[in-house]
Design an enzyme around this catalytic site. Structure first.
Site, PDB file in Angstrom:
ATOM      1  N   ALA A 292       9.538  45.480   3.317  1.00  0.00           N
ATOM      2  CA  ALA A 292      10.218  44.847   2.194  1.00  0.00           C
ATOM      3  C   ALA A 292      10.974  43.569   2.533  1.00  0.00           C
ATOM      4  CB  ALA A 292      11.182  45.842   1.545  1.00  0.00           C
ATOM      5  N   PRO A 294      12.054  39.807   3.497  1.00  0.00           N
ATOM      6  CA  PRO A 294      13.483  39.735   3.205  1.00  0.00           C
ATOM      7  C   PRO A 294      13.872  40.111   1.780  1.00  0.00           C
ATOM      8  CG  PRO A 294      12.535  37.550   3.090  1.00  0.00           C
ATOM      9  CD  PRO A 294      11.413  38.469   3.495  1.00  0.00           C
ATOM     10  N   GLY A 295      12.897  40.537   0.943  1.00  0.00           N
ATOM     11  CA  GLY A 295      13.279  41.127  -0.336  1.00  0.00           C
ATOM     12  C   GLY A 295      12.748  40.473  -1.583  1.00  0.00           C
ATOM     13  N   CYS A 412       0.371  36.927   4.426  1.00  0.00           N
ATOM     14  CA  CYS A 412       0.490  35.489   4.210  1.00  0.00           C
ATOM     15  C   CYS A 412      -0.310  34.771   5.286  1.00  0.00           C
ATOM     16  CB  CYS A 412       1.944  35.044   4.227  1.00  0.00           C
ATOM     17  SG  CYS A 412       2.129  33.347   3.627  1.00  0.00           S
TER      18      CYS A 412
END
Length: 476
Positions: A292, A294-295, A412
């Site tokens: 998760a 950095p959110g 990514c």
């Protein structure tokens, strides 16, 4: 008679103390931090700019120039290295790194900006006098005067091998990417020369700043209304996205300061939306974000889950990153929980969740627009280091979802070794108990999504980071 009075006077020009140019000093300091501490420019630069503003050294134009000097130099480092190498009498590895940073900053001003030649050279030499001393400043002056003899196109004619003789090395020098990255991106993209050149050029462009209005806490219309038409545009694809105009400052927006909105690439938003909207068989009450930090995606998923009365569990291995997740989720209207846990050894029971997102650690080759220094740090053997973790996290995700539930495997990076190869390997291990879903219909309006069933986004085609998503349903 004093010792000083007995010395003969120096002939010629009197000594002049070098002048400190705050813009170029800041750019140099940022490049040294990137080189010495393996820092990322997007983390180093903002506090340096803030400090300069507080001291009264900078205005908006100064900040824009410093930002361009740092990011432009990092993006074009490979090209400038080839040019500088042609202008010095030793291998670049024998040039002291601080000297090379000053030369690279000067090369960018000469070849990559509209700064007049005399100003670019004189400002760079003055910087060298301040940070390197007069002796090495003379070396900098000599090298930059050689560089100034040609424009960028002229230098590329001289230092890049012909495309017909070595396509990958030609593209590597012209578009400033390591050769192995050019090769990997070309394999992932497929097609001929035009597509890969468009992609490499997009990697060297300054990306837009994109905001996300977190579901249930803000809307795109609210942010657009606060900013006005001249300062922002709606997102291209995500209904929660807002694109800031050049120079827009996210921290000046109320919704961002209050945590109801945040900075998030539109590709990242689309991945979270696709998982949230994937068709399910059965209940839809428990969601997991298994990597998760950095959110950003977790905050989006938490808001979407809350709209359906579902709970999100956000898990992050690193405690400090788990803290960032908790901060991003604070104020979410629905139930959620944030824990620090290793996704390969999960504390939850198997088959607990209806939806699972695993946005796994990767080389980050899909975000080279935002982190240009990453292209120079990564090595092909980094793929071997990530491979076991990526497979382990996808296995955890499939174990954690119930039969009929859906897993989203995201990276990514468009590198095939981090995307389709991982998914294919893990699905083989699962035999017939999991199947790929066609993710393309869950990206409504987005063009050029390929043959599926997975989705690979691209900077030059979609204006996003090169996010990858495979959706997998657990069938047994």
């Amino acid at each position: 008679m004093s010792e000083q009075s007995r010395r003969p006077r120096q002939q010629g020009k009197p000594y002049r103390r070098p002048k400190k140019d705050p813009v170029r000093m800041l750019a140099f300091d940022a490049l040294r931090a990137v080189d010495e501490r393996d820092a990322y420019a997007n983390l180093v630069l903002p506090p340096l700019l803030r400090k300069a503003r507080e001291k009264g050294d900078f205005d908006g134009r100064d900040a824009a120039l410093a930002t361009e000097l740092v990011y432009g130099t990092l993006r074009r480092q490979g090209t400038y290295d080839a040019v500088i190498s042609a202008c010095v009498d030793r291998p670049l590895r024998e040039v002291d790194p601080p000297v090379l940073d000053v030369l690279s900053l000067g090369a960018h001003q000469l070849l990559g900006t509209r700064i007049p030649t005399h100003a670019a050279v004189s400002a760079s030499v003055e910087l060298a006098r301040v940070v390197l001393g007069d002796g090495r400043a003379k070396f900098v002056n000599a090298v930059l005067r050689k560089i100034a003899q040609h424009d960028l196109d002229g230098w590329l004619e001289l230092v890049a091998p012909p495309y017909d003789e070595d396509p990958e090395d030609h593209l590597a020098v012209v578009h400033s990417h390591p050769r192995w990255v050019v090769s990997a991106l070309w394999d992932s993209l497929g097609g001929g020369r035009a597509g890969i050149e468009d992609l490499l050029e997009a990697d060297n462009e300054r990306p837009e700043v994109t905001l996300v209005a977190r579901p249930g806490r803000s809307t795109a219309d609210e942010i657009l209304g606060a900013l006005g038409d001249e300062n922002a545009l709606p997102g291209r694809w995500s209904p929660y996205a807002v694109r800031l105009s050049e120079g827009g400052e996210p921290g000046a927006i109320d919704a961002v300061r209050e945590g109801r909105a945040g900075v998030q690439d539109e590709g990242s938003q689309l991945v979270a939306l696709a998982l949230a909207n994937a068709p399910l068989d059965g209940p839809d009450k428990a969601w997991l974000d298994g990597c998760a930090g950095p959110g950003g995606k977790a905050a989006m998923l938490a808001g979407l889950a809350a709209e359906r009365g579902a709970l999100l569990l956000a898990s992050e291995k690193q405690p400090h990153r788990a803290g960032l997740v908790a901060k991003a989720l604070a104020g979410n209207p629905g139930p959620y929980q944030v824990i620090a846990a290793d996704g390969t050894r999960p504390p939850w029971r198997a088959g607990t969740f209806d939806r699972v997102l695993m946005d796994v650690p990767c080389t980050g080759l899909g975000a080279l627009r935002r982190r240009p220094e990453a292209r120079w740090r990564r090595r092909p053997d980094d793929l071997d280091g990530f491979a076991p973790l990526q497979r382990g996290l996808l296995r955890t995700a499939l174990d954690s979802v119930r039969v009929g539930g859906v897993v989203g495997y995201a990276t990514c990076s468009p590198h095939l070794a981090e995307t389709r190869v991982v998914v294919d390997d893990v699905l083989k291990q699962y035999g017939g108990s999991a199947e790929l879903l066609d993710a393309r219909p869950l990206f409504p309006g987005v063009r050029a999504l390929g043959d599926g069933p997975d989705v690979q986004l691209w900077p030059h085609l979609h204006g996003t980071d090169a996010m990858y998503l495979a959706l997998i349903r657990r069938t047994a």
